[in-house]
Write a protein that holds these residues in place. Structure first.
Motif, short mmCIF file in Angstrom:
data_model
loop_
_atom_site.label_atom_id
_atom_site.label_comp_id
_atom_site.label_asym_id
_atom_site.label_seq_id
_atom_site.Cartn_x
_atom_site.Cartn_y
_atom_site.Cartn_z
N LEU A 244 0.83 -1.21 0.00
CA LEU A 244 0.00 0.00 0.00
C LEU A 244 0.86 1.26 0.00
O LEU A 244 0.52 2.26 -0.64
CB LEU A 244 -0.93 0.01 1.22
N GLN A 245 1.99 1.21 0.72
CA GLN A 245 2.89 2.36 0.71
C GLN A 245 3.43 2.61 -0.69
O GLN A 245 3.60 3.76 -1.11
CB GLN A 245 4.04 2.15 1.70
N GLN A 246 3.70 1.54 -1.44
CA GLN A 246 4.17 1.70 -2.81
C GLN A 246 3.12 2.41 -3.66
O GLN A 246 3.44 3.30 -4.45
CB GLN A 246 4.48 0.33 -3.42
N VAL A 247 1.85 2.02 -3.51
CA VAL A 247 0.78 2.65 -4.28
C VAL A 247 0.68 4.13 -3.93
O VAL A 247 0.61 5.00 -4.82
CB VAL A 247 -0.56 1.94 -4.02
N ILE A 248 0.66 4.44 -2.63
CA ILE A 248 0.54 5.83 -2.19
C ILE A 248 1.72 6.66 -2.71
O ILE A 248 1.54 7.77 -3.21
CB ILE A 248 0.45 5.89 -0.65
N LEU A 249 2.93 6.12 -2.58
CA LEU A 249 4.12 6.83 -3.04
C LEU A 249 4.09 7.04 -4.55
O LEU A 249 4.49 8.10 -5.05
CB LEU A 249 5.37 6.07 -2.63
N ASN A 250 3.60 6.06 -5.28
CA ASN A 250 3.51 6.18 -6.73
C ASN A 250 2.57 7.32 -7.13
O ASN A 250 2.90 8.14 -7.99
CB ASN A 250 3.01 4.85 -7.32
N PHE A 251 1.40 7.37 -6.49
CA PHE A 251 0.44 8.44 -6.80
C PHE A 251 1.01 9.81 -6.45
O PHE A 251 0.85 10.77 -7.21
CB PHE A 251 -0.86 8.20 -6.04
N ILE A 252 1.68 9.90 -5.30
CA ILE A 252 2.24 11.18 -4.88
C ILE A 252 3.36 11.61 -5.81
O ILE A 252 3.45 12.77 -6.22
CB ILE A 252 2.74 11.09 -3.42
N ALA A 253 4.24 10.66 -6.19
CA ALA A 253 5.35 10.99 -7.09
C ALA A 253 4.84 11.46 -8.45
O ALA A 253 5.37 12.42 -9.04
CB ALA A 253 6.26 9.77 -7.25
N ASN A 254 3.80 10.80 -8.97
CA ASN A 254 3.23 11.22 -10.25
C ASN A 254 2.62 12.61 -10.14
O ASN A 254 2.73 13.42 -11.08
CB ASN A 254 2.18 10.22 -10.71
N ALA A 255 1.96 12.89 -9.02
CA ALA A 255 1.36 14.22 -8.85
C ALA A 255 2.44 15.30 -8.77
O ALA A 255 2.29 16.39 -9.33
CB ALA A 255 0.50 14.23 -7.58
N ILE A 256 3.55 15.00 -8.10
CA ILE A 256 4.66 15.96 -8.03
C ILE A 256 5.20 16.25 -9.42
O ILE A 256 5.44 17.41 -9.79
CB ILE A 256 5.77 15.42 -7.11
N ASP A 257 5.39 15.20 -10.22
CA ASP A 257 5.89 15.38 -11.59
C ASP A 257 4.93 16.22 -12.42
O ASP A 257 5.35 17.07 -13.21
CB ASP A 257 6.09 14.02 -12.26
N ALA A 258 3.61 15.98 -12.25
CA ALA A 258 2.62 16.73 -13.01
C ALA A 258 2.62 18.20 -12.63
O ALA A 258 2.51 19.09 -13.50
CB ALA A 258 1.22 16.13 -12.79
N VAL A 259 2.75 18.49 -11.33
CA VAL A 259 2.78 19.88 -10.88
C VAL A 259 4.05 20.58 -11.35
O VAL A 259 4.02 21.74 -11.78
CB VAL A 259 2.65 19.94 -9.34
N LYS A 260 5.18 19.89 -11.28
CA LYS A 260 6.46 20.48 -11.71
C LYS A 260 6.47 20.76 -13.21
O LYS A 260 7.12 21.69 -13.68
CB LYS A 260 7.61 19.55 -11.35
N ALA A 261 5.74 19.93 -13.99
CA ALA A 261 5.71 20.13 -15.44
C ALA A 261 4.87 21.32 -15.84
O ALA A 261 5.00 21.83 -16.96
CB ALA A 261 5.18 18.87 -16.13
N ASP A 262 4.02 21.81 -14.93
CA ASP A 262 3.19 22.98 -15.21
C ASP A 262 3.97 24.25 -14.85
O ASP A 262 4.58 24.32 -13.78
CB ASP A 262 1.90 22.90 -14.39
N ARG A 263 3.94 25.22 -15.72
CA ARG A 263 4.67 26.47 -15.49
C ARG A 263 3.93 27.44 -14.58
O ARG A 263 4.43 28.54 -14.32
CB ARG A 263 4.94 27.16 -16.84
N SER A 264 2.78 27.05 -14.09
CA SER A 264 2.00 27.93 -13.24
C SER A 264 2.75 28.27 -11.96
O SER A 264 3.50 27.46 -11.42
CB SER A 264 0.65 27.28 -12.90
N SER A 265 2.56 29.50 -11.48
CA SER A 265 3.24 29.93 -10.26
C SER A 265 2.63 29.29 -9.03
O SER A 265 3.28 29.15 -8.00
CB SER A 265 3.17 31.45 -10.13
#
Length: 352
Positions: A244-265
């Protein structure tokens, strides 16, 4: 009735009871009917059923028992043509032997599949840890820096004239506390990367989410992401903690990548847990680049990735882990921009 290889607990006592009843019924029918009737062929059903035990030894024992009972039944049957009965018994023994061999091959293939899935899941965890290496290094460096600072402070207090034992003791206590924090980070990483068999234990999801966020906290801060959490008190879940920790970490890591890819302030991440009385829901909501058009139904498919250079295995493995726990994964757009990823677990699973 579901197999353990499908990730669902198999009620083995019930299975063995069914096998015993079938074997007894076939043996009685084979013994009381005429020798011209090849009732013993029905033992192949019992052997195929034994595959669901997930044990090659059990399959071999069942096959051997069926063969022995076929011979005993032939010897006990007192009416009918003996030559026809002998031919039927030989054919039944051949069918039992062939079915046992095929059942063993099936179980060997299932075992290889389960091993490959476990290795792939472990590889996915190691890849996640590598991607979050900066965050982990940051989390470890903070307590190490505190240890150095408090160690120097303790030396100064002890070297004062007169020595200040009280302040030195406080500095040493802070060193122990900081060392404990560093050890916790290292322990979480080792646990996530460890090659351990799946296990079920009571898991506090809120605590597990907080612990997993600790692994990604350095990356979140370094990327200037605003983290918000909504973690309510929930029932304990009977689950594999590391999976379950792997699943949670995977979702969080993907969300971080998605936010970093956006140029929004404005960079925002919301991690939440909730329950409606029937199921527990975990979700990660971001305001990043969102999901490409037409990808919503494919994001959990193996080898499908929306990230350049992505392997496309993380979300697929996450889905298999959640479904093995009796739950379901989901993805949806986050209006006006971003995406929501999460999973649900039934309350009945939490109470098991």
């Amino acid at each position: 009735m579901k197999r353990e290889s499908d990730g669902v607990h198999l009620e083995k006592p019930l299975l063995w009871s069914a096998i015993a009843v079938l074997v007894a019924g076939i043996f009685v029918a084979d013994t009381v009917t005429s020798l011209e009737v090849a009732v013993a062929v029905l033992y192949v059903v019992v052997i195929l059923l034994s595959v669901w035990t997930g044990s090659p030894r059990a399959i071999m024992l069942v096959g051997a028992a069926c063969g022995i009972l076929t011979i005993v039944s032939y010897l006990l049957t007192s009416f009918g043509d003996r030559n026809s009965g002998l031919a039927n018994s030989v054919l039944s023994l051949v069918a039992i032997g062939a079915t046992t061999y095929l059942a063993l091959r099936i179980e060997a293939a299932n075992l290889a599949t389960r091993q490959a899935q476990a290795d792939l899941a472990r590889m996915s965890r190691v890849i996640l840890i590598g991607e979050l290496g900066t965050s982990i290094a940051h989390e470890v460096s903070q307590p190490l820096a505190a240890i150095v600072a408090n160690g120097n402070a303790a030396i100064r207090w002890l070297g004062a004239s007169p020595p200040n034992g009280g302040e030195a003791r406080k500095a040493l206590e802070r060193i122990v506390e900081a060392a404990g924090r560093a050890g916790d980070v290292i322990g979480r990483v080792r646990g996530l990367a460890a090659r351990k068999p799946p296990s079920r234990e009571p898991v506090d999801l809120a605590e597990l989410v907080q612990e997993t966020l600790g692994l990604a906290l350095g990356e979140i801060r370094g990327s200037q992401i605003t983290l918000r959490t909504e973690l309510t008190n929930l029932p304990m879940v009977s689950a594999d903690r590391i999976q379950l920790q792997q699943v949670i970490l995977n979702f969080i890591a993907n969300a971080i990548d998605a936010v970093k890819a956006d140029r929004s302030s404005e960079r925002d991440l919301l991690v939440s847990l909730a329950t409606d009385g029937e199921k527990i829901t975990f979700s990660v909501r971001d305001n990043g680049v969102g999901l490409p058009q037409g990808s919503l139904d494919k994001v959990f498919d193996p080898f499908f990735s929306t990230k350049p250079g992505g392997m496309g295995v993380g979300l697929a493995i996450s889905r298999s882990i959640v479904e093995a726990h009796g739950g379901a994964v989901y993805a949806a757009p986050n209006y006006p921009n971003g995406a929501v990823f999460g999973f649900t677990l039934p309350i009945r699973e939490a109470r098991s």
